[in-house]
Design a protein around this motif. Structure first.
Motif, PDB file in Angstrom:
ATOM      1  N   GLY A 201     -39.067 135.561 -15.718  1.00  0.00           N
ATOM      2  CA  GLY A 201     -39.374 133.474 -15.603  1.00  0.00           C
ATOM      3  C   GLY A 201     -38.818 132.762 -16.914  1.00  0.00           C
ATOM      4  O   GLY A 201     -37.981 133.702 -17.790  1.00  0.00           O
ATOM      5  N   TRP A 202     -38.853 131.660 -16.879  1.00  0.00           N
ATOM      6  CA  TRP A 202     -38.122 130.612 -18.004  1.00  0.00           C
ATOM      7  C   TRP A 202     -39.468 130.251 -19.348  1.00  0.00           C
ATOM      8  O   TRP A 202     -40.702 129.921 -18.297  1.00  0.00           O
ATOM      9  CB  TRP A 202     -37.618 129.646 -18.416  1.00  0.00           C
ATOM     10  N   ALA A 203     -39.688 129.754 -20.125  1.00  0.00           N
ATOM     11  CA  ALA A 203     -40.243 129.103 -21.483  1.00  0.00           C
ATOM     12  C   ALA A 203     -40.607 127.772 -20.553  1.00  0.00           C
ATOM     13  O   ALA A 203     -42.351 127.439 -20.290  1.00  0.00           O
ATOM     14  CB  ALA A 203     -39.878 128.921 -22.419  1.00  0.00           C
ATOM     15  N   VAL A 204     -39.471 127.033 -20.014  1.00  0.00           N
ATOM     16  CA  VAL A 204     -40.077 126.328 -19.691  1.00  0.00           C
ATOM     17  C   VAL A 204     -39.048 125.494 -18.443  1.00  0.00           C
ATOM     18  O   VAL A 204     -37.883 125.590 -19.326  1.00  0.00           O
ATOM     19  CB  VAL A 204     -40.424 124.818 -20.712  1.00  0.00           C
ATOM     20  N   GLU A 205     -39.402 124.887 -17.754  1.00  0.00           N
ATOM     21  CA  GLU A 205     -38.129 123.219 -17.659  1.00  0.00           C
ATOM     22  C   GLU A 205     -36.795 122.826 -17.859  1.00  0.00           C
ATOM     23  O   GLU A 205     -37.731 122.070 -19.244  1.00  0.00           O
ATOM     24  CB  GLU A 205     -38.496 122.726 -16.287  1.00  0.00           C
ATOM     25  N   ASP A 206     -35.666 122.261 -17.476  1.00  0.00           N
ATOM     26  CA  ASP A 206     -34.403 121.962 -18.697  1.00  0.00           C
ATOM     27  C   ASP A 206     -35.157 120.020 -18.542  1.00  0.00           C
ATOM     28  O   ASP A 206     -35.505 119.393 -18.075  1.00  0.00           O
ATOM     29  CB  ASP A 206     -33.508 122.079 -17.747  1.00  0.00           C
ATOM     30  N   GLY A 207     -36.056 120.569 -19.511  1.00  0.00           N
ATOM     31  CA  GLY A 207     -36.048 118.635 -19.841  1.00  0.00           C
ATOM     32  C   GLY A 207     -34.922 117.506 -20.422  1.00  0.00           C
ATOM     33  O   GLY A 207     -35.021 116.514 -20.995  1.00  0.00           O
ATOM     34  N   ARG A 252     -30.841 126.452 -22.532  1.00  0.00           N
ATOM     35  CA  ARG A 252     -30.179 126.876 -21.724  1.00  0.00           C
ATOM     36  C   ARG A 252     -29.203 128.411 -21.923  1.00  0.00           C
ATOM     37  O   ARG A 252     -28.993 129.169 -20.794  1.00  0.00           O
ATOM     38  CB  ARG A 252     -29.476 125.768 -21.338  1.00  0.00           C
ATOM     39  N   GLN A 253     -28.517 128.054 -23.007  1.00  0.00           N
ATOM     40  CA  GLN A 253     -27.057 128.936 -22.848  1.00  0.00           C
ATOM     41  C   GLN A 253     -27.755 130.429 -23.103  1.00  0.00           C
ATOM     42  O   GLN A 253     -27.531 131.099 -23.669  1.00  0.00           O
ATOM     43  CB  GLN A 253     -25.832 128.685 -24.042  1.00  0.00           C
ATOM     44  N   ASP A 254     -29.468 130.135 -24.486  1.00  0.00           N
ATOM     45  CA  ASP A 254     -29.636 131.886 -24.984  1.00  0.00           C
ATOM     46  C   ASP A 254     -30.329 132.422 -23.301  1.00  0.00           C
ATOM     47  O   ASP A 254     -31.341 132.431 -23.356  1.00  0.00           O
ATOM     48  CB  ASP A 254     -30.753 131.548 -25.896  1.00  0.00           C
ATOM     49  N   GLY A 255     -31.178 131.320 -22.238  1.00  0.00           N
ATOM     50  CA  GLY A 255     -31.286 131.311 -21.064  1.00  0.00           C
ATOM     51  C   GLY A 255     -33.378 131.644 -21.151  1.00  0.00           C
ATOM     52  O   GLY A 255     -34.141 132.009 -20.225  1.00  0.00           O
ATOM     53  N   VAL A 256     -33.531 130.333 -22.212  1.00  0.00           N
ATOM     54  CA  VAL A 256     -34.814 130.150 -22.325  1.00  0.00           C
ATOM     55  C   VAL A 256     -35.680 129.085 -21.212  1.00  0.00           C
ATOM     56  O   VAL A 256     -36.267 129.149 -20.952  1.00  0.00           O
ATOM     57  CB  VAL A 256     -34.804 129.235 -24.052  1.00  0.00           C
ATOM     58  N   ILE A 257     -34.814 127.952 -21.390  1.00  0.00           N
ATOM     59  CA  ILE A 257     -34.581 127.453 -20.195  1.00  0.00           C
ATOM     60  C   ILE A 257     -33.911 127.348 -18.396  1.00  0.00           C
ATOM     61  O   ILE A 257     -32.682 128.272 -18.999  1.00  0.00           O
ATOM     62  CB  ILE A 257     -34.877 126.265 -19.961  1.00  0.00           C
ATOM     63  N   PRO A 258     -34.289 126.946 -16.954  1.00  0.00           N
ATOM     64  CA  PRO A 258     -33.664 127.920 -16.222  1.00  0.00           C
ATOM     65  C   PRO A 258     -32.080 127.098 -16.528  1.00  0.00           C
ATOM     66  O   PRO A 258     -31.475 126.552 -17.011  1.00  0.00           O
ATOM     67  CB  PRO A 258     -33.956 127.167 -14.961  1.00  0.00           C
ATOM     68  N   LEU A 283     -44.143 126.307 -19.427  1.00  0.00           N
ATOM     69  CA  LEU A 283     -44.474 124.857 -19.783  1.00  0.00           C
ATOM     70  C   LEU A 283     -44.307 124.056 -18.739  1.00  0.00           C
ATOM     71  O   LEU A 283     -43.069 124.182 -18.420  1.00  0.00           O
ATOM     72  CB  LEU A 283     -44.166 125.033 -21.634  1.00  0.00           C
ATOM     73  N   LEU A 284     -45.050 122.982 -18.913  1.00  0.00           N
ATOM     74  CA  LEU A 284     -44.756 121.281 -18.345  1.00  0.00           C
ATOM     75  C   LEU A 284     -45.166 120.557 -18.583  1.00  0.00           C
ATOM     76  O   LEU A 284     -46.213 119.809 -18.839  1.00  0.00           O
ATOM     77  CB  LEU A 284     -44.790 121.591 -16.619  1.00  0.00           C
ATOM     78  N   GLY A 285     -44.466 119.901 -18.724  1.00  0.00           N
ATOM     79  CA  GLY A 285     -43.817 118.040 -19.023  1.00  0.00           C
ATOM     80  C   GLY A 285     -45.072 117.425 -18.268  1.00  0.00           C
ATOM     81  O   GLY A 285     -44.225 117.213 -16.715  1.00  0.00           O
ATOM     82  N   LEU A 286     -45.822 116.573 -18.348  1.00  0.00           N
ATOM     83  CA  LEU A 286     -46.758 116.121 -17.015  1.00  0.00           C
ATOM     84  C   LEU A 286     -47.847 115.053 -17.795  1.00  0.00           C
ATOM     85  O   LEU A 286     -48.568 115.339 -19.013  1.00  0.00           O
ATOM     86  CB  LEU A 286     -47.998 117.507 -16.175  1.00  0.00           C
ATOM     87  N   PRO A 287     -47.961 114.025 -17.001  1.00  0.00           N
ATOM     88  CA  PRO A 287     -49.251 112.669 -17.027  1.00  0.00           C
ATOM     89  C   PRO A 287     -50.232 113.615 -16.513  1.00  0.00           C
ATOM     90  O   PRO A 287     -50.681 114.143 -16.482  1.00  0.00           O
ATOM     91  CB  PRO A 287     -49.271 111.825 -15.983  1.00  0.00           C
ATOM     92  N   ALA A 288     -51.648 113.307 -17.906  1.00  0.00           N
ATOM     93  CA  ALA A 288     -52.711 113.884 -18.432  1.00  0.00           C
ATOM     94  C   ALA A 288     -53.247 114.167 -16.554  1.00  0.00           C
ATOM     95  O   ALA A 288     -54.269 114.579 -16.589  1.00  0.00           O
ATOM     96  CB  ALA A 288     -53.164 114.039 -19.074  1.00  0.00           C
ATOM     97  N   ASN A 289     -53.056 112.887 -15.889  1.00  0.00           N
ATOM     98  CA  ASN A 289     -54.004 112.984 -14.722  1.00  0.00           C
ATOM     99  C   ASN A 289     -53.346 113.789 -13.752  1.00  0.00           C
ATOM    100  O   ASN A 289     -54.276 113.912 -12.895  1.00  0.00           O
ATOM    101  CB  ASN A 289     -53.564 111.342 -14.483  1.00  0.00           C
ATOM    102  N   GLN A 290     -52.663 114.424 -13.563  1.00  0.00           N
ATOM    103  CA  GLN A 290     -51.883 115.030 -12.336  1.00  0.00           C
ATOM    104  C   GLN A 290     -52.075 116.640 -13.013  1.00  0.00           C
ATOM    105  O   GLN A 290     -52.796 117.972 -12.477  1.00  0.00           O
ATOM    106  CB  GLN A 290     -51.006 115.163 -12.456  1.00  0.00           C
ATOM    107  N   MET A 291     -52.959 117.197 -14.213  1.00  0.00           N
ATOM    108  CA  MET A 291     -53.427 118.389 -14.315  1.00  0.00           C
ATOM    109  C   MET A 291     -55.056 118.817 -13.535  1.00  0.00           C
ATOM    110  O   MET A 291     -54.204 120.592 -13.258  1.00  0.00           O
ATOM    111  CB  MET A 291     -54.262 118.240 -15.863  1.00  0.00           C
ATOM    112  N   TYR A 292     -55.471 118.366 -13.388  1.00  0.00           N
ATOM    113  CA  TYR A 292     -55.999 119.313 -12.076  1.00  0.00           C
ATOM    114  C   TYR A 292     -55.195 119.514 -10.493  1.00  0.00           C
ATOM    115  O   TYR A 292     -55.272 120.885 -10.363  1.00  0.00           O
ATOM    116  CB  TYR A 292     -57.516 118.272 -11.436  1.00  0.00           C
ATOM    117  N   LEU A 293     -54.461 118.676  -9.961  1.00  0.00           N
ATOM    118  CA  LEU A 293     -53.865 119.042  -9.011  1.00  0.00           C
ATOM    119  C   LEU A 293     -52.686 120.854  -9.339  1.00  0.00           C
ATOM    120  O   LEU A 293     -52.943 121.583  -8.359  1.00  0.00           O
ATOM    121  CB  LEU A 293     -52.545 118.783  -8.463  1.00  0.00           C
TER     122      LEU A 293
END
Length: 440
Positions: A201-207, A252-258, A283-293
């Motif tokens: 996998g990767w560390a985090v999505e491409d942001g 991205r070039q180092d393969g750390v993100i997809p 890791l994922l950037g997310l609004p706090a209210n969606q954590m429970y999902l």
């Protein structure tokens, strides 16, 4: 003679009576337009649109069902979809003059629609109590204003951050991220995660691209700038954008993100199939209210959240975010639409269904009621929101043309990801075209 006089009196009386009835009917007709049909019991239909995942659709449908039970003469046509599809569709509907009566609105886009005259100004309805928001704190009410005009009503207030699953970090043997971390810490943690994950996998999505906010907006604000100025111009310079895209391109070039193709493959998938839920990223950037999902989707671990990284020595990037409801200007049923909004944000049963779906409710009574209903993941989200909202500073509203600027931002970020443009070329192209759009 007496008979004739009596007949004349009776005819005159009847005429005056009919005239009075006619006048009253005219006044009633005048006051009871198509917009006022909620008072007459006439069967009408309003439309309501929103964005979200499957879970949100289910909740909103429950709330609508309750509303239709409370107001049996009002039927609600339901329109929903994913985030990107929602805004594309709404733009088309507004342009075509067939927008829904009630629309979900966002602070990032509201001024664009308001300045085009697409949103109904709610000041009169709020002041005369027709739309009762007396339980809203002033700050919550003001957050729905563009200038002095109330054009949207807060459903919930939230703050974003980076979430992680404790079980994933425990399995990788990695320390959890600190809440007060910098972007340098973020990059170091990303490389650490990737090394531990190997090829799984990767560390985090491409942001790097997608939406201008919140990720890049935080970065710009932490650099002492912002996305836009108060007078509607671009608010950040070449160096800030170059630093941003360079950071992501190197990872991205180092393969750390997809890679770009993988990111596109996962784009738009439902929550349960996305990269974080399937543990392809940690890791994922997310609004706090969606954590429970996400905690509901994962068999083990706890979903926690930390602030967005900051720039050492720079200002905070936080600003108040929320989800809102607006009435469109072309709606023929503004009274019914107002009743729907008031019900959505203040009815006890609706609030118990909504909980913190898009952040804790804005109303004082509603937010207190919600606290009694929350699960542990939802409580963690509320605690995070209450803590970080204290760090928030005002942010300029996006100007007219923001949709085009955001598409331009996304397209250039994607061009870098696919190797079609260098960072330098993408920065130059974006700035030139964005400034042209905003100066029109």
């Amino acid at each position: 003679m007496k008979k004739s006089l009596w007949l004349f009196i009776m005819i005159t009386f009847t005429f005056l009576l009919l005239l009075g009835c006619s006048s009253n009917n005219e006044e009633a007709d005048k006051g009871e337009s198509d917009d006022d049909s909620t008072k007459s019991g006439e069967q009408i239909e309003i439309s309501f649109s929103w964005w979200g995942d499957t879970g949100r659709h289910e909740k909103y449908n429950e709330i609508i069902d309750l509303f239709e039970e409370a107001y049996p003469n009002i039927k609600v046509d339901r329109q929903f979809g994913g985030w990107e599809d929602y805004w594309d569709r709404l733009t088309t509907q507004v342009s075509g003059g067939n927008a829904p009566d009630v629309v979900s609105m966002h602070q990032f886009y509201v001024s664009d629609y308001a300045r085009r005259g697409a949103l109904h100004v709610l000041n009169d309805k709020v002041e005369n109590g027709e739309l009762d928001l007396s339980d809203f704190p002033e700050a919550a009410l003001d957050s729905g204003k563009v200038g002095e005009d109330i054009v949207m009503v807060a459903k919930g207030i939230t703050m974003p951050g980076f979430v992680y699953n404790t079980a994933v970090f425990d399995d990788l043997g990695i320390d959890y991220p600190e809440s007060d971390w910098t972007w340098d810490d973020f990059v170091d943690k990303a490389y650490e995660i990737k090394e531990a994950m190997g090829g799984d996998g990767w560390a985090v999505e491409d942001g790097s691209g997608g939406q201008l906010q919140p990720l890049f907006r935080y970065f710009a604000r932490q650099s002492g700038q912002d996305l836009f100025t108060e007078d509607g111009k671009l608010g950040f310079d070449e160096q800030v954008l170059t630093d941003w895209w360079t950071m992501w391109d190197q990872m991205r070039q180092d393969g750390v993100i997809p890679d770009a193709a993988t990111s596109n493959e996962y784009e738009g998938l439902p929550l349960e199939a996305n990269m974080f839920a399937t543990k392809k990223v940690a890791l994922l950037g997310l609004p706090a209210n969606q954590m429970y999902l996400y905690e509901e989707q994962m068999a083990e671990g706890e979903i926690n959240i930390v602030r967005h990284p900051h720039i050492e020595g720079g200002p905070n990037g936080e600003y108040i975010e929320g989800a809102y409801l607006s009435i469109t200007e072309d709606s023929p049923h503004k009274d019914a639409a107002a009743k729907f909004i008031e019900f959505f944000v203040s009815n006890d049963e609706a609030i118990k269904i909504f909980k913190t779906e898009q952040g804790p409710p804005a109303g004082t009574k509603a937010s207190n009621l919600v606290l009694e209903e929350l699960t542990l993941p939802e409580q963690r989200a509320v605690e995070y929101i209450q803590t970080t909202v204290e760090l928030a500073e005002p942010a300029a509203y996006a100007p007219e043309g923001v949709n085009q600027v955001e598409t331009l931002f996304s397209d250039n970020a994607e061009a870098i990801a696919f190797g079609q443009k260098s960072v330098e070329q993408a920065v130059a192209d974006f700035l030139n075209e964005a400034r042209s759009i905003l100066e029109q």
